[in-house]
Design a protein around this motif. Structure first.
Motif, PDB file in Angstrom:
ATOM      1  N   ALA A 164      49.857   7.640  39.984  1.00 35.18           N
ATOM      2  CA  ALA A 164      48.849   8.709  40.099  1.00 35.18           C
ATOM      3  C   ALA A 164      47.778   8.509  39.046  1.00 35.18           C
ATOM      4  CB  ALA A 164      49.493  10.081  39.950  1.00 35.18           C
ATOM      5  N   ALA A 176      51.794  14.376  38.392  1.00 35.07           N
ATOM      6  CA  ALA A 176      51.336  14.138  39.767  1.00 35.07           C
ATOM      7  C   ALA A 176      52.132  13.017  40.419  1.00 35.07           C
ATOM      8  CB  ALA A 176      49.854  13.802  39.754  1.00 35.07           C
ATOM      9  N   LYS A 219      46.993   5.886  51.919  1.00 34.86           N
ATOM     10  CA  LYS A 219      47.644   7.165  51.614  1.00 34.86           C
ATOM     11  C   LYS A 219      49.167   7.042  51.669  1.00 34.86           C
ATOM     12  CE  LYS A 219      44.057  10.300  53.304  1.00 34.86           C
ATOM     13  NZ  LYS A 219      43.794  11.286  54.360  1.00 34.86           N
ATOM     14  N   GLU A 225      43.657   8.820  46.259  1.00 35.58           N
ATOM     15  CA  GLU A 225      43.102   9.975  45.543  1.00 35.58           C
ATOM     16  C   GLU A 225      42.084   9.533  44.505  1.00 35.58           C
ATOM     17  OE1 GLU A 225      46.108  12.608  44.008  1.00 35.58           O
ATOM     18  OE2 GLU A 225      47.011  12.770  46.012  1.00 35.58           O
ATOM     19  N   GLY A 276      38.794   8.795  46.036  1.00 42.60           N
ATOM     20  CA  GLY A 276      38.118  10.024  46.441  1.00 42.60           C
ATOM     21  C   GLY A 276      37.495  10.777  45.276  1.00 42.60           C
ATOM     22  N   MET A 277      37.769  10.331  44.054  1.00 39.68           N
ATOM     23  CA  MET A 277      37.201  11.001  42.869  1.00 39.68           C
ATOM     24  C   MET A 277      35.992  10.254  42.321  1.00 39.68           C
ATOM     25  SD  MET A 277      40.327  12.128  40.401  1.00 39.68           S
ATOM     26  CE  MET A 277      41.963  12.063  41.075  1.00 39.68           C
ATOM     27  N   ALA A 282      39.660   5.989  50.264  1.00 34.00           N
ATOM     28  CA  ALA A 282      40.054   7.392  50.053  1.00 34.00           C
ATOM     29  C   ALA A 282      40.649   8.008  51.310  1.00 34.00           C
ATOM     30  CB  ALA A 282      38.850   8.200  49.591  1.00 34.00           C
ATOM     31  N   THR A 283      40.182   7.573  52.484  1.00 35.89           N
ATOM     32  CA  THR A 283      40.608   8.227  53.725  1.00 35.89           C
ATOM     33  C   THR A 283      41.567   7.371  54.552  1.00 35.89           C
ATOM     34  OG1 THR A 283      38.642   7.367  54.844  1.00 35.89           O
ATOM     35  CG2 THR A 283      38.458   9.568  53.894  1.00 35.89           C
ATOM     36  N   PRO A 310      49.506   6.527  47.489  1.00 28.76           N
ATOM     37  CA  PRO A 310      48.637   7.717  47.622  1.00 28.76           C
ATOM     38  C   PRO A 310      47.759   7.957  46.392  1.00 28.76           C
ATOM     39  CG  PRO A 310      50.988   8.312  47.569  1.00 28.76           C
ATOM     40  CD  PRO A 310      50.914   6.836  47.719  1.00 28.76           C
ATOM     41  N   GLY A 311      48.257   7.588  45.222  1.00 34.05           N
ATOM     42  CA  GLY A 311      47.457   7.785  44.005  1.00 34.05           C
ATOM     43  C   GLY A 311      46.166   6.979  44.018  1.00 34.05           C
ATOM     44  N   LYS A 328      54.823  12.944  44.027  1.00 33.99           N
ATOM     45  CA  LYS A 328      54.459  12.226  45.260  1.00 33.99           C
ATOM     46  C   LYS A 328      55.673  11.647  45.961  1.00 33.99           C
ATOM     47  CE  LYS A 328      49.844  10.988  43.716  1.00 33.99           C
ATOM     48  NZ  LYS A 328      49.222  12.225  44.113  1.00 33.99           N
TER      49      LYS A 328
END
Lengths: 267, 201
Positions: free
Chosen positions: A172, A263, A85, A93, A96-97, A79-80, A89-90, A267
């Motif tokens: 995404a 989304a 990223k 993300e 991170g969910m 996620a980080t 990037p999707g 991007k």
């Protein structure tokens, strides 16, 4: 929790050999699903093979046009990660969910993929992105890997080492999460690589993650949320439970797909 | 660490010698573990060596492999600050820091832990001065029954350190793993906002 013998191999080879030797033994990575399942006595493996001391299984790197993530890489790392990223990037993300911050601090990508929970997020990302699951013995395309509810193509004694994601032009994930568990009631991962468009759905199918081919065909005409208007998803084969009926989930697939495409375009 | 030599290199005999003299050790050393033949199948009830650093103090124990970090802390190290709520990773009452990262101690086996552990008991300064987050929870009445509070505070400290306390909404999202059945949530958010300015100032 029933008793088990505990093993700490130092190499993947040792882990695979322990797994082959201990019938019904389980690999322990982050333990965020396995341990509560064992506490509920829904699983009672006679042996746990902890990957914590195996070196070289965790990490994120770019290899050519692929993003390669080690099996014991934690959700928070994906996620980080600046690499993730930038590349997909999707995917960052999506990671991170997952669950909540404490679960993301220990849960691993390999564990999520090997468990193949029908409401887990990573299976949708793997299927939509056309990932390859690399084990100690072979390379398995995601398409052949997820075979059913909590079922995968992994053979006894086979250990996931890393997962390779081809870098796509747009991707995404949109998730309608259960507010308590944070599992997907419906999660849709959309990916576009040239003319190849894939839409993978998790949380909804009664046989686990699947590709929504009707939505893929609609998006091939034009990669826009407008292309999905009027395209209905059948409720056949979808889950119904206390959280949502199959019909509601079918509706959510269309809504989440539109959000994911919107989304991805942004991007 | 209180000892300078690496325990992981120590022999089994040394381990049990030290274990026997440590205050926090459970009397679970089975003789089968000491005299097991290498050909025999591993005895799942044999204790395993657990070597933790908790709040800067070394804790070496011989425990059933099933022992969670939470039970190791509460039952064997005498640190009852981390609470057992659901014991299934849903409530967050057992949250501690492992290697500085918030972790559900009920979903972690003690034997898996290889990084230093910080519990609510290790948060205040050595002179007894409360951590800004502890003080903020008192200042804002951020609890009622208090059972979830140690987990809330450990999670809140991590939330600020991770940089996820930028707004009330962000705090709510990143504190979502910690339930408060008294529903003191609005005060918890206010407390975190106060502590953030102090922690960052």
């Amino acid at each position: 929790m029933y008793a088990f013998s505990y093993h700490q191999p130092k190499t993947v080879r040792q882990a695979a050999s322990l797994l082959a030797k201990n019938e019904d033994g389980k690999i322990l990575a982050g333990g965020q699903t396995l341990l509560p399942t064992m506490k509920q006595r829904l699983a009672a493996p006679p042996a746990l093979i902890d990957l914590g001391k195996v070196e070289g299984l965790s990490g994120i790197e770019l290899k050519g046009r692929s993003l390669v993530i080690g099996a014991t890489t934690k959700h928070v790392q994906v996620a980080t990660s600046e690499i993730v990223k930038q590349a997909i990037p999707g995917l960052a993300e999506m990671a991170g969910m997952i669950g909540d911050p404490a679960v993301r601090n220990r849960g691993t990508i390999g564990g999520s993929v090997a468990n193949n929970d029908p409401a887990a997020d990573y299976p949708a990302a793997c299927l939509a992105l056309g990932a390859t699951i690399i084990t100690n013995t072979r390379k398995i395309p995601a398409e052949q890997f997820f075979t059913g509810l909590f079922e995968t193509a992994l053979e006894p004694g086979e250990v996931i080492v890393k997962i390779s994601f081809p870098i796509v032009s747009k991707a995404a994930y949109a998730k309608f999460r259960n507010p308590a568990s944070r599992y997907a009631m419906v999660g849709v991962f959309v990916a576009k690589r040239g003319s190849d468009i894939r839409v993978a759905v998790t949380g909804a199918g009664s046989n686990g993650v699947f590709r929504a081919t009707a939505l893929e065909e609609a998006l091939k005409k034009r990669f826009s949320p407008k292309s999905l208007e009027g395209v209905s998803v059948s409720a056949d084969g979808l889950n119904g439970d206390i959280h949502a009926s199959p019909e509601y989930r079918a509706h959510l697939i269309g809504v989440m797909a539109k959000r994911a495409v919107t989304a991805a375009i942004g991007k | 660490m209180t000892h300078s030599n690496d325990p992981r290199g120590a022999s089994r005999r040394d381990f049990f010698k030290i274990s026997a003299s440590a205050a926090a050790v459970a009397p679970v050393v089975a003789s089968t573990a000491l005299h097991a033949q290498p050909e025999q199948k591993p005895d799942p009830f044999a204790p395993v060596e657990v070597d933790l650093v908790v709040n800067g103090q070394r804790r070496r124990m011989a425990l059933d492999a099933r022992t969670t970090l939470l039970d190791a802390l509460r039952r064997h190290a005498g640190l009852t600050g981390a609470k057992k709520g659901c014991d299934h990773g849903q409530c967050g009452a057992c949250t501690v820091h492992v290697g500085g990262k918030r972790t559900l101690s009920c979903l972690t086996l003690a034997v898996m832990v290889r990084e230093p552990v910080t519990t609510i008991e290790g948060l205040a300064a050595t002179d007894g001065a409360l951590h800004p987050m502890q003080q903020a929870f008192i200042d804002h009445d951020a609890f009622q029954c208090g059972y979830c509070t140690p987990g809330q505070i450990m999670s809140a400290v991590a939330c600020v350190k991770e940089g996820h306390a930028g707004s009330a909404d962000e705090i709510r999202e990143y504190m979502s793993g910690n339930l408060c059945r008294c529903a003191a949530y609005p005060h918890i958010v206010t407390a975190i906002q106060q502590a953030k300015t102090q922690m960052e100032g």
